[in-house]
Design an enzyme around this catalytic site. Structure first.
Site, mmCIF file in Angstrom:
data_model
loop_
_atom_site.group_PDB
_atom_site.id
_atom_site.type_symbol
_atom_site.label_atom_id
_atom_site.label_comp_id
_atom_site.label_asym_id
_atom_site.label_seq_id
_atom_site.Cartn_x
_atom_site.Cartn_y
_atom_site.Cartn_z
ATOM 1 N N ARG A 137 0.847 -1.236 0.081
ATOM 2 C CA ARG A 137 -0.118 0.229 0.014
ATOM 3 C C ARG A 137 0.494 0.850 -0.103
ATOM 4 O O ARG A 137 0.377 2.436 0.413
ATOM 5 C CB ARG A 137 -0.981 -0.469 1.171
ATOM 6 C CG ARG A 137 -1.643 -0.832 1.319
ATOM 7 C CD ARG A 137 -2.687 -1.298 1.714
ATOM 8 N NE ARG A 137 -2.491 -1.157 3.531
ATOM 9 C CZ ARG A 137 -2.233 -2.178 3.841
ATOM 10 N NH1 ARG A 137 -2.442 -3.475 4.021
ATOM 11 N NH2 ARG A 137 -1.413 -2.875 5.735
ATOM 12 N N CYS A 157 1.736 20.169 -11.221
ATOM 13 C CA CYS A 157 0.248 20.478 -11.453
ATOM 14 C C CYS A 157 0.026 18.923 -11.128
ATOM 15 O O CYS A 157 -1.080 19.154 -10.183
ATOM 16 C CB CYS A 157 -0.368 20.856 -12.141
ATOM 17 S SG CYS A 157 0.008 22.853 -12.715
ATOM 18 N N ARG A 183 -2.914 19.423 -7.909
ATOM 19 C CA ARG A 183 -3.495 20.540 -7.519
ATOM 20 C C ARG A 183 -4.475 21.119 -8.142
ATOM 21 O O ARG A 183 -5.239 22.203 -7.486
ATOM 22 C CB ARG A 183 -2.186 20.933 -6.554
ATOM 23 C CG ARG A 183 -1.425 21.125 -8.027
ATOM 24 C CD ARG A 183 -0.472 22.641 -7.591
ATOM 25 N NE ARG A 183 0.498 23.712 -8.492
ATOM 26 C CZ ARG A 183 0.571 24.339 -9.451
ATOM 27 N NH1 ARG A 183 -1.194 24.634 -9.217
ATOM 28 N NH2 ARG A 183 1.206 24.519 -10.231
ATOM 29 N N ASP A 186 -6.215 23.166 -16.045
ATOM 30 C CA ASP A 186 -7.019 24.480 -16.772
ATOM 31 C C ASP A 186 -7.593 22.873 -17.648
ATOM 32 O O ASP A 186 -7.059 22.542 -18.549
ATOM 33 C CB ASP A 186 -5.889 25.047 -17.922
ATOM 34 C CG ASP A 186 -6.064 26.188 -18.880
ATOM 35 O OD1 ASP A 186 -7.590 25.497 -19.240
ATOM 36 O OD2 ASP A 186 -5.861 26.773 -19.637
ATOM 37 N N ASN A 194 -4.075 15.084 -19.851
ATOM 38 C CA ASN A 194 -3.266 14.560 -18.600
ATOM 39 C C ASN A 194 -4.295 12.902 -18.089
ATOM 40 O O ASN A 194 -3.569 11.583 -18.203
ATOM 41 C CB ASN A 194 -3.759 14.829 -17.219
ATOM 42 C CG ASN A 194 -2.451 16.437 -17.554
ATOM 43 O OD1 ASN A 194 -3.345 17.415 -16.918
ATOM 44 N ND2 ASN A 194 -1.683 16.248 -17.952
ATOM 45 N N HIS A 224 -10.435 24.897 -12.343
ATOM 46 C CA HIS A 224 -11.851 25.464 -13.480
ATOM 47 C C HIS A 224 -11.535 25.666 -15.258
ATOM 48 O O HIS A 224 -10.802 25.272 -16.005
ATOM 49 C CB HIS A 224 -10.411 26.652 -12.166
ATOM 50 C CG HIS A 224 -8.684 26.003 -13.110
ATOM 51 N ND1 HIS A 224 -7.302 25.867 -12.440
ATOM 52 C CD2 HIS A 224 -7.974 27.178 -14.463
ATOM 53 C CE1 HIS A 224 -6.758 25.479 -12.424
ATOM 54 N NE2 HIS A 224 -6.499 26.461 -14.129
ATOM 55 N N TYR A 226 -11.329 28.949 -17.173
ATOM 56 C CA TYR A 226 -10.973 30.498 -17.430
ATOM 57 C C TYR A 226 -11.900 31.353 -18.566
ATOM 58 O O TYR A 226 -12.476 30.953 -19.141
ATOM 59 C CB TYR A 226 -9.616 30.266 -18.387
ATOM 60 C CG TYR A 226 -7.654 30.208 -17.179
ATOM 61 C CD1 TYR A 226 -8.014 30.987 -16.595
ATOM 62 C CD2 TYR A 226 -7.479 29.178 -17.951
ATOM 63 C CE1 TYR A 226 -6.729 31.258 -15.530
ATOM 64 C CE2 TYR A 226 -5.911 29.074 -16.553
ATOM 65 C CZ TYR A 226 -6.183 29.983 -15.586
ATOM 66 O OH TYR A 226 -5.093 29.968 -15.282
ATOM 67 N N ALA A 281 -3.342 31.077 -20.319
ATOM 68 C CA ALA A 281 -2.712 32.143 -19.169
ATOM 69 C C ALA A 281 -1.770 31.189 -18.741
ATOM 70 O O ALA A 281 -1.264 30.359 -18.976
ATOM 71 C CB ALA A 281 -3.585 32.582 -17.473
#
Length: 282
Positions: A137, A157, A183, A186, A194, A224, A226, A281
């Site tokens: 584990r 990220c 964390r 975009d 990803n 999020h 943009y 951004a």
């Protein structure tokens, strides 16, 4: 409709309808013209993909499978922090004059640590445990290293993977599952990129460790959209969806360090048109 499309559409609708706006707040990102880049965001988004059923590539628009895999191999296999070792230009904004992004991503994967079995980096430790201690584990990686953050041109990220092995009733082969912790994301530019990367990575690890693929759980702390992406996302999620493509990976590769982007393809991959000139951004 592919399952990846269902997840993406549902997530985007939830963010747009129920998210929190950062407009007028103190934010770090800016647009190239200097304006602050505000977002609509949701906290704690969790998406699950059963890789044994289909490969989670978006069909609403095309995800460049070879470029995505080239980047994940740049981090996990080549363990590089230099953009000259990467074919795409997605990291150019964060590289210095020598091409380095600092002590980030691949650099952290290449750092060797002392274990009771000897010196290993994080990738080799994962492979060692999957082959020798599959029910452990403690099979995980972490590249969010606080002591090195000041030397990273961009904080990680997608920063942590936790691997967990299970077994299906009546079957001999073990099943590889994983959690990807992120964390910040975009959603328009990076979400499916990803997902595809880490789904492919799980297929690679499963093959070289003689396992089957299971679930990829994607945990995003701050998912999020943009402000300048909102109309693009609204148009994207209104499009027609198609069946998931067929994932092919070279079955002859038995060593993780032998994989190249040419060992992968998506067959019968029908998609909507690409969205071009998406503002990014910084």
């Amino acid at each position: 409709m592919s399952y990846a499309d269902q997840v993406f559409i549902s997530m985007c609708k939830d963010i747009l309808e129920n998210g929190c706006s950062t407009e007028g707040e103190k934010v770090r990102p800016k647009w190239p013209d200097g304006a602050f880049a505000y977002t609509i965001k949701k906290f704690g988004v969790v998406n699950r993909y059963d890789l044994s059923k289909e490969f989670p590539a978006l069909t609403l628009r095309r995800t460049a499978i070879k470029s995505a895999i080239d980047e994940v191999l740049w981090i996990w296999q080549r363990k590089s922090n230099n953009i000259h070792d990467l074919k795409s230009h997605i990291w150019d904004e964060w590289a210095d004059e020598d091409g380095s992004i600092g002590k980030a991503y691949g650099y952290q994967m290449g750092v060797k640590h002392q274990y009771k079995e000897g010196m290993m980096d994080q990738v080799d430790r994962v492979l060692y445990d999957l082959k020798n201690n599959p029910y452990s584990r403690r099979i995980m990686t972490n590249i969010y290293v606080h002591q090195d953050l000041h030397e990273m041109n961009l904080y990680p990220c997608a920063y942590s993977m936790t691997f967990n092995v299970t077994k299906r009733s009546g079957e001999e082969k073990l099943v590889l599952n994983a959690i990807l912790n992120q964390r910040s994301q975009d959603v328009l530019t990076a979400n499916n990129w990803n997902v595809v990367q880490y789904a492919a990575l799980m297929h690679m690890f499963a093959q070289v460790c003689d396992m089957q693929v299971g679930e990829l759980v994607h945990v995003i702390a701050d998912a999020h959209i943009y402000d300048r992406h909102v109309p693009l996302v609204q148009e994207l999620i209104s499009r027609e969806s198609y069946p998931a493509p067929v994932f092919w990976m070279n079955p002859e590769i038995k060593d993780f360090y032998d994989f190249t982007p040419d060992d992968f393809r998506l067959d019968d991959y029908v998609t909507g048109p690409q969205i071009k000139n998406i503002p990014v951004a910084i």
